[in-house]
Design a protein around this motif. Structure first.
Motif, PDB file in Angstrom:
ATOM      1  N   ALA A 130      22.119  14.162  -7.926  1.00 36.23           N
ATOM      2  CA  ALA A 130      21.645  12.874  -8.087  1.00 36.23           C
ATOM      3  C   ALA A 130      20.703  12.557  -9.495  1.00 36.23           C
ATOM      4  N   GLN A 131      20.071  13.699  -9.947  1.00 31.67           N
ATOM      5  CA  GLN A 131      19.540  13.324 -11.233  1.00 31.67           C
ATOM      6  C   GLN A 131      19.234  14.770 -11.884  1.00 31.67           C
ATOM      7  N   ARG A 132      18.734  14.996 -12.931  1.00 32.92           N
ATOM      8  CA  ARG A 132      18.394  15.909 -13.682  1.00 32.92           C
ATOM      9  C   ARG A 132      17.290  16.889 -12.985  1.00 32.92           C
ATOM     10  N   ASP A 191       0.887  -1.268   0.003  1.00 35.24           N
ATOM     11  CA  ASP A 191       0.026  -0.039  -0.067  1.00 35.24           C
ATOM     12  C   ASP A 191       0.880   1.102  -0.089  1.00 35.24           C
ATOM     13  N   SER A 192       2.145   1.100  -0.096  1.00 36.49           N
ATOM     14  CA  SER A 192       3.067   2.240  -0.255  1.00 36.49           C
ATOM     15  C   SER A 192       3.668   2.484  -1.609  1.00 36.49           C
ATOM     16  N   VAL A 193       3.810   4.170  -1.813  1.00 34.83           N
ATOM     17  CA  VAL A 193       4.693   4.506  -2.894  1.00 34.83           C
ATOM     18  C   VAL A 193       5.795   5.244  -2.340  1.00 34.83           C
ATOM     19  N   TYR A 194       7.101   5.261  -2.803  1.00 38.32           N
ATOM     20  CA  TYR A 194       8.417   5.556  -2.350  1.00 38.32           C
ATOM     21  C   TYR A 194       8.681   6.839  -3.411  1.00 38.32           C
ATOM     22  N   LEU A 195       8.963   8.114  -2.620  1.00 38.32           N
ATOM     23  CA  LEU A 195       9.138   9.089  -3.348  1.00 38.32           C
ATOM     24  C   LEU A 195      10.600   9.961  -2.910  1.00 38.32           C
ATOM     25  N   ARG A 196      11.050  10.864  -3.726  1.00 34.31           N
ATOM     26  CA  ARG A 196      12.343  11.531  -3.505  1.00 34.31           C
ATOM     27  C   ARG A 196      12.310  12.755  -4.320  1.00 34.31           C
ATOM     28  N   GLY A 197      13.009  13.728  -3.591  1.00 29.00           N
ATOM     29  CA  GLY A 197      13.424  15.015  -4.155  1.00 29.00           C
ATOM     30  C   GLY A 197      14.441  14.848  -5.237  1.00 29.00           C
ATOM     31  N   TRP A 198      14.740  15.658  -6.112  1.00 25.57           N
ATOM     32  CA  TRP A 198      15.614  15.362  -7.310  1.00 25.57           C
ATOM     33  C   TRP A 198      17.224  15.454  -6.970  1.00 25.57           C
ATOM     34  N   ASP A 199      17.377  16.020  -5.737  1.00 27.61           N
ATOM     35  CA  ASP A 199      18.817  15.844  -4.993  1.00 27.61           C
ATOM     36  C   ASP A 199      19.142  14.960  -4.082  1.00 27.61           C
ATOM     37  N   ASP A 200      17.798  14.106  -3.469  1.00 25.20           N
ATOM     38  CA  ASP A 200      18.212  13.406  -2.527  1.00 25.20           C
ATOM     39  C   ASP A 200      19.082  12.197  -3.085  1.00 25.20           C
ATOM     40  N   TYR A 201      19.873  11.728  -2.345  1.00 26.74           N
ATOM     41  CA  TYR A 201      20.883  10.816  -2.767  1.00 26.74           C
ATOM     42  C   TYR A 201      20.179   9.283  -2.321  1.00 26.74           C
ATOM     43  N   GLU A 202      19.295   9.154  -1.512  1.00 28.51           N
ATOM     44  CA  GLU A 202      19.216   7.505  -1.272  1.00 28.51           C
ATOM     45  C   GLU A 202      17.785   7.255  -2.321  1.00 28.51           C
ATOM     46  N   HIS A 203      17.404   6.112  -2.173  1.00 25.26           N
ATOM     47  CA  HIS A 203      16.243   5.329  -2.948  1.00 25.26           C
ATOM     48  C   HIS A 203      14.879   6.419  -2.728  1.00 25.26           C
TER      49      HIS A 203
END
Length: 320
Positions: free
Chosen positions: A141-143, A43-55
């Motif tokens: 971490a990403q564009r 029931d979970s979705v995992y999210l991140r900001g564009w420069d967070d280094y973790e999953h």
């Protein structure tokens, strides 16, 4: 001599947010906040900001009521994790080991005196951007997503507590957190604490729950690059029909340039500028704010919205 400080925690790693409107909450974090989905499980979705280094830095979980499922700190080493586990075992705060979650390895869970669940882990999955999100500069971490508010990274969280002092002592004694600022009322009771495990001025805060309830959540904060980005975020929230509670404005405590809104599930979310004050002094002297000083309002004199002091999740009438 002063005892050697405990420096076993590296940083706030992630937070699990509970929402009764998972689809709408997900759209808010992806389309409006500009976050990226990095996985799904149950029931979970995992999210991140564009420069967070973790999953991930946010685990969004479907639930009957809004609130916080748990907060998690990454330790500085496997040995540091072992030391914190040894300190917590048999303390009455310990819950025990879990096999880990999507994106990180085994974790030890405990509870603070108010009942908030805290997770400690070391093994983690570093985010690897797919080709279409690979940045030109390899030290991010990403564009840049160019979507919505484009939040950069997880900054801090704020929990509500029935007894701020008891929680402060727990975080100091068992987890080695440093108190940088606090609010002490005229009667000597503690009404707020801002603590850090990094060189940021704070990684989390606890403020007094006016209802006396235990274990409630106040807000989660993501950072953008500048004050101008916070101002632009207000326009983006306005266009998206997101209820703005307070700001943009500047806090007196910690001087955070803030903007508070409510995501569709009912949780409070803050956007702040990433130019956090740094604590470089190893012998930092805690800044103490009095009750009279706090009655003056925020840094530039604005009074905080009443709901900021009274609303938390889950709402008291929905707690078991």
């Amino acid at each position: 001599m002063q005892p050697e400080p405990v420096l076993d925690l590296a940083h706030l790693g992630h937070l699990e947010m509970l929402t009764p409107k998972p689809d709408a909450s997900l759209r808010f974090f992806v389309d409006v906040m500009g976050m990226a989905e990095s996985g799904r499980e149950g029931d979970s979705v995992y999210l991140r900001g564009w420069d967070d280094y973790e999953h991930h830095t946010l685990k969004l979980t479907a639930a009957k009521k809004p609130g916080m499922g748990h907060m998690a700190f990454r330790t500085r080493s496997p040995q540091a994790l072992e030391r914190r586990v040894a300190a917590l075992k048999g303390s009455g705060h310990d819950i025990g080991w879990t096999d880990g979650d999507l994106g990180h390895g085994p974790a030890f869970r405990c509870r603070d005196p108010d009942g908030h669940v805290i997770e400690l882990y070391y093994e983690t999955e570093w985010y690897a951007a797919p080709p279409e999100l690979k940045p030109a500069l390899k030290n991010q971490a990403q564009r840049f997503p160019a979507r919505g508010i484009n939040v950069r990274r997880l900054d801090h969280l704020n929990c509500l507590a029935s007894d701020v002092r008891a929680n402060r002592i727990f975080f100091e004694d068992y987890l080695g957190c440093r108190l940088t600022e606090q609010i002490v009322m005229s009667d000597g009771s503690e009404a707020g604490m801002w603590m850090t495990v990094t060189n940021k001025s704070y990684d989390f805060a606890y403020t007094r729950d006016h209802t006396g309830a235990k274990g409630r959540f106040h807000h989660l904060t993501y950072a953008v690059d500048s004050r101008e980005d916070v101002l632009r975020a207000a326009d983006i929230f306005l266009e998206a029909g997101v209820p703005i509670e307070a700001g943009p404005h500047k806090h007196a405590v910690q001087q955070t340039f803030f903007l508070y809104v409510y995501e569709p599930g009912g949780n409070r979310v803050e956007v702040c500028n990433a130019g956090a004050r740094l604590i470089l002094a190893p012998d930092w002297k805690t800044i103490v704010w009095t009750e009279d000083e706090r009655k003056k309002g925020q840094a530039w004199g604005m009074k905080t919205a009443e709901s900021f002091h009274t609303y938390g999740t889950p709402p008291v009438d929905e707690m078991e």
